[in-house]
Design an enzyme around this catalytic site. Structure first.
Site, PDB file in Angstrom:
ATOM      1  N   LYS A   1       0.769  -1.259   0.083  1.00  0.00           N
ATOM      2  CA  LYS A   1      -0.036  -0.084  -0.259  1.00  0.00           C
ATOM      3  C   LYS A   1       0.947   1.290   0.106  1.00  0.00           C
ATOM      4  O   LYS A   1       0.690   2.050  -0.796  1.00  0.00           O
ATOM      5  CB  LYS A   1      -0.870  -0.015   1.215  1.00  0.00           C
ATOM      6  CG  LYS A   1      -2.101  -1.110   1.138  1.00  0.00           C
ATOM      7  CD  LYS A   1      -2.906  -1.289   2.475  1.00  0.00           C
ATOM      8  CE  LYS A   1      -2.295  -1.684   3.669  1.00  0.00           C
ATOM      9  NZ  LYS A   1      -1.761  -2.753   4.270  1.00  0.00           N
ATOM     10  N   THR A   2       1.860   1.127   0.932  1.00  0.00           N
ATOM     11  CA  THR A   2       2.940   2.444   0.877  1.00  0.00           C
ATOM     12  C   THR A   2       3.482   2.422  -0.331  1.00  0.00           C
ATOM     13  O   THR A   2       3.789   3.640  -0.832  1.00  0.00           O
ATOM     14  CB  THR A   2       3.718   2.291   2.171  1.00  0.00           C
ATOM     15  OG1 THR A   2       3.130   1.965   3.271  1.00  0.00           O
ATOM     16  CG2 THR A   2       4.435   3.653   2.302  1.00  0.00           C
TER      17      THR A   2
ATOM     18  N   ASP B   1      -1.524   6.567   6.279  1.00  0.00           N
ATOM     19  CA  ASP B   1      -1.456   5.250   6.726  1.00  0.00           C
ATOM     20  C   ASP B   1      -2.635   4.819   7.859  1.00  0.00           C
ATOM     21  O   ASP B   1      -2.831   5.808   8.640  1.00  0.00           O
ATOM     22  CB  ASP B   1      -0.246   4.707   7.002  1.00  0.00           C
ATOM     23  CG  ASP B   1       0.091   3.189   6.613  1.00  0.00           C
ATOM     24  OD1 ASP B   1      -1.088   2.333   6.159  1.00  0.00           O
ATOM     25  OD2 ASP B   1       1.078   2.850   7.143  1.00  0.00           O
TER      26      ASP B   1
ATOM     27  N   THR C   1      -5.960  -1.414   6.833  1.00  0.00           N
ATOM     28  CA  THR C   1      -6.196  -3.058   7.031  1.00  0.00           C
ATOM     29  C   THR C   1      -7.469  -3.388   7.235  1.00  0.00           C
ATOM     30  O   THR C   1      -7.982  -4.356   7.312  1.00  0.00           O
ATOM     31  CB  THR C   1      -5.307  -3.417   8.023  1.00  0.00           C
ATOM     32  OG1 THR C   1      -5.420  -2.562   9.410  1.00  0.00           O
ATOM     33  CG2 THR C   1      -3.914  -3.297   7.926  1.00  0.00           C
TER      34      THR C   1
ATOM     35  N   ARG D   1       6.970  -7.888   1.819  1.00  0.00           N
ATOM     36  CA  ARG D   1       7.777  -7.444   2.856  1.00  0.00           C
ATOM     37  C   ARG D   1       8.311  -8.458   3.897  1.00  0.00           C
ATOM     38  O   ARG D   1       9.523  -8.475   4.158  1.00  0.00           O
ATOM     39  CB  ARG D   1       6.765  -6.553   4.039  1.00  0.00           C
ATOM     40  CG  ARG D   1       7.760  -5.997   4.966  1.00  0.00           C
ATOM     41  CD  ARG D   1       6.995  -5.235   6.086  1.00  0.00           C
ATOM     42  NE  ARG D   1       6.140  -4.158   5.503  1.00  0.00           N
ATOM     43  CZ  ARG D   1       4.992  -3.679   6.118  1.00  0.00           C
ATOM     44  NH1 ARG D   1       4.503  -4.071   7.399  1.00  0.00           N
ATOM     45  NH2 ARG D   1       4.279  -2.730   5.597  1.00  0.00           N
TER      46      ARG D   1
END
Ligand code: ADE
Length: 342
Positions: free
Chosen positions: A77-78, A122, A171, A230
């Protein structure tokens, strides 16, 4: 403001920095992150939506619509917010819902944005209600409404903002209020990556980090990374350390297996916390159904952590199911943990 805000120029370099960095903003993770959409692997439909939106907005000479990304942590997302800024040649300001404690925190950021700038929030579902109310007119009319005095003396003043683009990440889309959710023109959910996609990502990362990794080792890492870039990038670095200190520097299937065993990552990529969660449901609550608060209390963990971090992948691989009366462990979960099923 208690937490971090960071502003990046469109070249990607940070030009203003706050205090501590979350793991997503560590320099090494940033350097592994694709900067442009052509380097982005996976999430085919999300990428296509963004390509179309960016191209169409460029042709019209306008900023793109506000974008909301939803999905478990670590799926990009980032990264996509950085890519949108790079592709549109705009500055990116990064903050998070919990960092915006008061209306003034958000107003300070909004009033400094230039035309087309990207504001990335975020964990937007954790924005306080009083702050969220400033977001509505900001997103819809590019304005902030100040109210002076109270009751019969109340007067309102409208401050015009530049046309910015809000990119929100969450989320938990269910925790977002309907008025906020409806103000995003683009809403996309990110899904877990396939093993094949993770293999391409881990080989790309290995080459950026100047690490040699063979096909078998890349596959082993990818299949044990819970569908998450990640995680595959983090494990790659642990395997690199292990191979360097305990091996002969070569990353092969054997070093991957040994390093991951040391990290507490099992054959399917489950962590110690994932296994503790499953064992609690199976042993303590006889396989369920059991409520999340009860599991959290037994494990002495935050319920939010379990819902955001642990459960999405267990649901994805069918190790748990969510019913109206709570969570249940599946037969596959029993088998994986070595329990016999009568
Ligand atoms: N690194 C982390 N996520 C990635 C992605 N989706 N594509 C390429 N590199 C990545």
């Amino acid at each position: 403001m208690s937490d971090e805000i960071m502003t990046y120029s469109s070249g990607g370099e940070e030009i203003l920095s706050g205090s501590c960095l979350s793991d997503d903003h560590e320099p090494e993770i940033l350097s592994l992150r694709p900067m442009f959409i052509s380097d982005y692997i996976g999430q085919g439909e999300v990428v296509e939506t963004l390509k179309i939106a960016i191209e169409a907005a460029k042709q019209r000479g306008e900023p793109i619509d506000h974008v909301l990304f939803h999905g478990p942590p670590g799926l990009g997302k980032t990264t996509l917010a950085h890519i949108i800024a790079n592709e549109t040649g705009s500055n990116l300001t990064v903050t998070s819902g919990p960092a915006l404690e008061k209306g003034g925190d958000l107003i300070g950021i909004l009033t400094h944005l230039e035309e087309g700038d990207i504001l990335f929030i975020d964990e937007i579902h954790r924005t306080p209600k009083t702050v969220e109310e400033f977001l509505y007119p900001a997103m819809e009319d590019f304005a902030i409404d100040f109210v002076f005095d109270k009751g019969v003396n109340a007067r309102s003043h409208r401050y015009r903002l530049k046309r910015f683009v809000l990119v929100g990440a969450t989320t938990r889309v269910g925790l977002l209020s309907a008025p906020l959710r409806e103000r995003f023109g683009i809403f996309r959910t990110l899904d877990f990556y396939s093993e094949k996609e993770l293999m391409v990502i881990v080989r790309r990362s290995a080459s950026l980090l100047k690490i040699e990794i063979g096909e078998e080792a890349a596959y082993e890492l990818s299949r044990r990374s819970r569908g998450t870039p990640r995680i595959v990038n983090r494990l790659l670095k642990r395997v690199r350390d292990y191979a360097q200190v305990r091996g002969d520097g070569v990353i092969n299937k054997k070093t991957v297996k040994e390093a991951l065993a040391l990290e507490g990552v099992d054959e399917k990529g489950l962590t110690t916390l994932d296994c503790r969660y499953l064992k609690t449901v199976i042993e303590f609550y006889k396989g369920g159904p059991v409520g999340i608060e009860a599991i959290a209390a037994t494990l002495q963990e935050e319920a939010d952590t379990l819902v955001d971090v642990v459960e999405p992948f267990l649901l994805k691989i069918g190790f748990i199911v969510r019913t109206s009366s709570g969570r249940k462990a599946s037969e596959e979960a029993y088998r994986h943990l070595g329990y016999s099923i009568e």
